[in-house]
Design a protein around this motif. Structure first.
Motif, PDB file in Angstrom:
ATOM      1  N   GLY A   3       0.806  -1.213   0.000  1.00  0.00           N
ATOM      2  CA  GLY A   3       0.000   0.000   0.000  1.00  0.00           C
ATOM      3  C   GLY A   3       0.841   1.265   0.000  1.00  0.00           C
ATOM      4  O   GLY A   3       0.546   2.223  -0.722  1.00  0.00           O
ATOM      5  N   ARG A   4       1.913   1.283   0.804  1.00  0.00           N
ATOM      6  CA  ARG A   4       2.757   2.477   0.868  1.00  0.00           C
ATOM      7  C   ARG A   4       3.507   2.703  -0.441  1.00  0.00           C
ATOM      8  O   ARG A   4       3.672   3.844  -0.887  1.00  0.00           O
ATOM      9  CB  ARG A   4       3.738   2.346   2.027  1.00  0.00           C
ATOM     10  CG  ARG A   4       3.072   2.372   3.414  1.00  0.00           C
ATOM     11  CD  ARG A   4       4.109   2.314   4.504  1.00  0.00           C
ATOM     12  NE  ARG A   4       3.495   2.366   5.836  1.00  0.00           N
ATOM     13  CZ  ARG A   4       4.160   2.333   6.968  1.00  0.00           C
ATOM     14  NH1 ARG A   4       5.498   2.241   6.951  1.00  0.00           N
ATOM     15  NH2 ARG A   4       3.528   2.385   8.132  1.00  0.00           N
ATOM     16  N   VAL A   5       3.976   1.623  -1.035  1.00  0.00           N
ATOM     17  CA  VAL A   5       4.695   1.750  -2.304  1.00  0.00           C
ATOM     18  C   VAL A   5       3.765   2.282  -3.382  1.00  0.00           C
ATOM     19  O   VAL A   5       4.131   3.161  -4.176  1.00  0.00           O
ATOM     20  CB  VAL A   5       5.294   0.391  -2.711  1.00  0.00           C
ATOM     21  CG1 VAL A   5       5.945   0.485  -4.087  1.00  0.00           C
ATOM     22  CG2 VAL A   5       6.330  -0.052  -1.681  1.00  0.00           C
ATOM     23  N   LEU A   6       2.540   1.760  -3.422  1.00  0.00           N
ATOM     24  CA  LEU A   6       1.572   2.223  -4.409  1.00  0.00           C
ATOM     25  C   LEU A   6       1.213   3.685  -4.189  1.00  0.00           C
ATOM     26  O   LEU A   6       1.071   4.462  -5.146  1.00  0.00           O
ATOM     27  CB  LEU A   6       0.324   1.352  -4.357  1.00  0.00           C
ATOM     28  CG  LEU A   6      -0.766   1.667  -5.387  1.00  0.00           C
ATOM     29  CD1 LEU A   6      -0.226   1.525  -6.798  1.00  0.00           C
ATOM     30  CD2 LEU A   6      -1.969   0.738  -5.192  1.00  0.00           C
ATOM     31  N   TYR A 230      11.784   6.057  -2.829  1.00  0.00           N
ATOM     32  CA  TYR A 230      11.231   5.164  -1.811  1.00  0.00           C
ATOM     33  C   TYR A 230      10.544   3.972  -2.460  1.00  0.00           C
ATOM     34  O   TYR A 230      10.728   2.814  -2.042  1.00  0.00           O
ATOM     35  CB  TYR A 230      10.234   5.926  -0.939  1.00  0.00           C
ATOM     36  CG  TYR A 230       9.438   5.048  -0.003  1.00  0.00           C
ATOM     37  CD1 TYR A 230       9.955   4.655   1.223  1.00  0.00           C
ATOM     38  CD2 TYR A 230       8.157   4.612  -0.362  1.00  0.00           C
ATOM     39  CE1 TYR A 230       9.215   3.838   2.077  1.00  0.00           C
ATOM     40  CE2 TYR A 230       7.423   3.797   0.483  1.00  0.00           C
ATOM     41  CZ  TYR A 230       7.950   3.418   1.701  1.00  0.00           C
ATOM     42  OH  TYR A 230       7.232   2.606   2.529  1.00  0.00           O
ATOM     43  N   ALA A 231       9.744   4.237  -3.502  1.00  0.00           N
ATOM     44  CA  ALA A 231       8.981   3.165  -4.132  1.00  0.00           C
ATOM     45  C   ALA A 231       9.878   2.198  -4.886  1.00  0.00           C
ATOM     46  O   ALA A 231       9.705   0.973  -4.793  1.00  0.00           O
ATOM     47  CB  ALA A 231       7.929   3.761  -5.076  1.00  0.00           C
ATOM     48  N   ILE A 232      10.848   2.710  -5.628  1.00  0.00           N
ATOM     49  CA  ILE A 232      11.682   1.820  -6.432  1.00  0.00           C
ATOM     50  C   ILE A 232      12.643   1.018  -5.567  1.00  0.00           C
ATOM     51  O   ILE A 232      13.095  -0.060  -5.954  1.00  0.00           O
ATOM     52  CB  ILE A 232      12.460   2.604  -7.513  1.00  0.00           C
ATOM     53  CG1 ILE A 232      12.936   1.654  -8.616  1.00  0.00           C
ATOM     54  CG2 ILE A 232      13.644   3.353  -6.903  1.00  0.00           C
ATOM     55  CD1 ILE A 232      13.571   2.351  -9.779  1.00  0.00           C
ATOM     56  N   SER A 235      10.515  -2.033  -4.915  1.00  0.00           N
ATOM     57  CA  SER A 235       9.882  -2.681  -6.052  1.00  0.00           C
ATOM     58  C   SER A 235      10.946  -2.905  -7.116  1.00  0.00           C
ATOM     59  O   SER A 235      12.142  -2.804  -6.840  1.00  0.00           O
ATOM     60  CB  SER A 235       8.720  -1.825  -6.570  1.00  0.00           C
ATOM     61  OG  SER A 235       8.054  -2.469  -7.632  1.00  0.00           O
ATOM     62  N   THR A 236      10.520  -3.196  -8.338  1.00  0.00           N
ATOM     63  CA  THR A 236      11.454  -3.383  -9.442  1.00  0.00           C
ATOM     64  C   THR A 236      11.393  -2.190 -10.381  1.00  0.00           C
ATOM     65  O   THR A 236      10.397  -1.472 -10.440  1.00  0.00           O
ATOM     66  CB  THR A 236      11.117  -4.660 -10.231  1.00  0.00           C
ATOM     67  OG1 THR A 236       9.825  -4.515 -10.841  1.00  0.00           O
ATOM     68  CG2 THR A 236      11.130  -5.884  -9.325  1.00  0.00           C
ATOM     69  N   ALA A 237      12.478  -1.983 -11.139  1.00  0.00           N
ATOM     70  CA  ALA A 237      12.516  -0.881 -12.097  1.00  0.00           C
ATOM     71  C   ALA A 237      11.455  -1.059 -13.169  1.00  0.00           C
ATOM     72  O   ALA A 237      10.849  -0.090 -13.639  1.00  0.00           O
ATOM     73  CB  ALA A 237      13.911  -0.783 -12.731  1.00  0.00           C
ATOM     74  N   GLY A 238      11.196  -2.293 -13.587  1.00  0.00           N
ATOM     75  CA  GLY A 238      10.195  -2.542 -14.610  1.00  0.00           C
ATOM     76  C   GLY A 238       8.796  -2.191 -14.161  1.00  0.00           C
ATOM     77  O   GLY A 238       8.039  -1.532 -14.876  1.00  0.00           O
ATOM     78  N   LYS A 239       8.403  -2.635 -12.951  1.00  0.00           N
ATOM     79  CA  LYS A 239       7.061  -2.341 -12.458  1.00  0.00           C
ATOM     80  C   LYS A 239       6.879  -0.859 -12.193  1.00  0.00           C
ATOM     81  O   LYS A 239       5.825  -0.284 -12.484  1.00  0.00           O
ATOM     82  CB  LYS A 239       6.794  -3.136 -11.176  1.00  0.00           C
ATOM     83  CG  LYS A 239       6.464  -4.594 -11.416  1.00  0.00           C
ATOM     84  CD  LYS A 239       5.999  -5.267 -10.147  1.00  0.00           C
ATOM     85  CE  LYS A 239       5.562  -6.699 -10.415  1.00  0.00           C
ATOM     86  NZ  LYS A 239       5.059  -7.363  -9.202  1.00  0.00           N
ATOM     87  N   MET A 240       7.884  -0.202 -11.620  1.00  0.00           N
ATOM     88  CA  MET A 240       7.766   1.226 -11.365  1.00  0.00           C
ATOM     89  C   MET A 240       7.698   2.006 -12.673  1.00  0.00           C
ATOM     90  O   MET A 240       6.974   2.991 -12.786  1.00  0.00           O
ATOM     91  CB  MET A 240       8.944   1.712 -10.519  1.00  0.00           C
ATOM     92  CG  MET A 240       8.865   1.299  -9.058  1.00  0.00           C
ATOM     93  SD  MET A 240       7.339   1.871  -8.274  1.00  0.00           S
ATOM     94  CE  MET A 240       7.496   3.632  -8.536  1.00  0.00           C
TER      95      MET A 240
END
Length: 316
Positions: A3-6, A230-232, A235-240
């Motif tokens: 949730g925080r990443v999104l 923060y998000a990357i 997560s992954t570079a592709g999804k971000m």
């Protein structure tokens, strides 16, 4: 994504979309290099103050090569190229062309960062890129864009992708705030040859244009790049990269609200494709059910013993 990443990715996308509108507007009074320098100076001051309050200090030695390289490319070269490109093409076309970057990002991330090439990620990117092309075509009057502007936006997309891929491993050694702060400072130093031009143009520019430069430094740069880091890092570079395909949709809406440009049906169709591609890229497959464990066939079974034999063996 959690949730925080999104939430962080959403903040980044919204603020980056707004930057296309502000760049287009303030670019009438500031040159490409001068606008990048002023934006990065404001961002460096804001991020530096936050860094001092949080007492995070300087990043470790291992993080500096990635910070300097990604800062010079993503913060410096990217902003100059984008500012220059938006002087030649409209905001919708620029956002479409820059969205080539996530495709390069996913390919570089899969190759250099060993993130792989998930089929759903690649399918989502294909759908979103098709939508971005439709959006750009719809907002550029049927493709009447400057060749120079298109090439400059392509340069911005390339350095954007390379900068993100270089930033990803750097976040293993430093915090997102450290990477963003010193990356912005590196970009400001790289753009320092335009300092004199910025001062002279700021004296002649209206207050609204100067305030837009401040806005670009505080929100789309200081805040949005921090939430992106923060998000990357989680997560992954592709999804971000796939999440940024929502930017053209927001650019159309903001152009309608702030510039009085009403989007047409073709632009809305392209925006829907962009969001659909993001949804496809973020879909998760079903977790395969585990088969019950079976005893090896070649292991002989233990011989059966009677109660008397077991008792005698225990006594011995």
């Amino acid at each position: 994504m959690g949730g925080r990443v999104l939430a962080a990715a959403t903040v980044t996308v919204v603020l980056w979309a707004s930057s296309f509108i502000s760049i287009r507007s303030s670019g009438e009074h500031f040159g490409p290099g001068a606008l990048a320098f002023g934006r990065l100076v404001v961002a460096s001051l804001v991020l530096g103050a936050i860094l001092l309050v949080r007492r995070e200090g300087f990043p470790p030695r291992e993080a500096w090569p990635g910070i300097v390289t990604s800062g010079a490319l993503w913060f410096g070269a990217y902003m100059v190229a984008l500012n220059w490109g938006e002087r030649e093409v409209d905001a919708g076309t620029a956002s479409m062309i820059v969205n080539v970057g996530p495709i390069l990002m996913a390919l570089l991330g899969g190759w250099l960062l060993k993130e792989g090439f998930p089929p759903k990620l690649m399918a989502g990117m294909a759908v979103s890129f098709a939508g971005a092309v439709v959006v750009g075509f719809a907002t550029s009057g049927g493709g009447a864009s400057s060749v120079l502007g298109v090439l400059l936006c392509l340069v911005a997309a390339v350095v954007y992708a390379v900068g993100v891929v270089l930033q990803k491993p750097t976040l293993k050694h430093a915090t997102p705030l450290q990477v963003t702060t010193f990356g912005a400072l590196t970009g400001a130093v790289a753009c320092s040859p335009f300092a004199g031009q910025f001062v002279s143009e700021a004296e002649r520019a209206p207050m609204s244009a100067t305030l837009q430069v401040v806005y670009l430094g505080v929100f789309p740069t200081a805040l949005a790049f921090s939430t992106w880091a923060y998000a990357i890092s989680r997560s992954t570079a592709g999804k971000m990269g796939s999440t940024t395909y929502a930017v053209p949709v927001l650019v159309i809406l903001m152009s309608w609200l702030f510039l009085g440009e009403v989007p047409g049906r073709l632009a809305l169709l392209g925006g829907l494709l962009c969001l659909s591609g993001v949804a496809v890229a973020r879909m998760r497959g079903k977790t395969p059910e585990r088969e019950p464990e079976r005893a090896p066939r070649d292991v002989p079974a233990a011989p059966l013993t009677t109660d008397s034999e077991a008792s005698a063996e225990f006594t011995r």
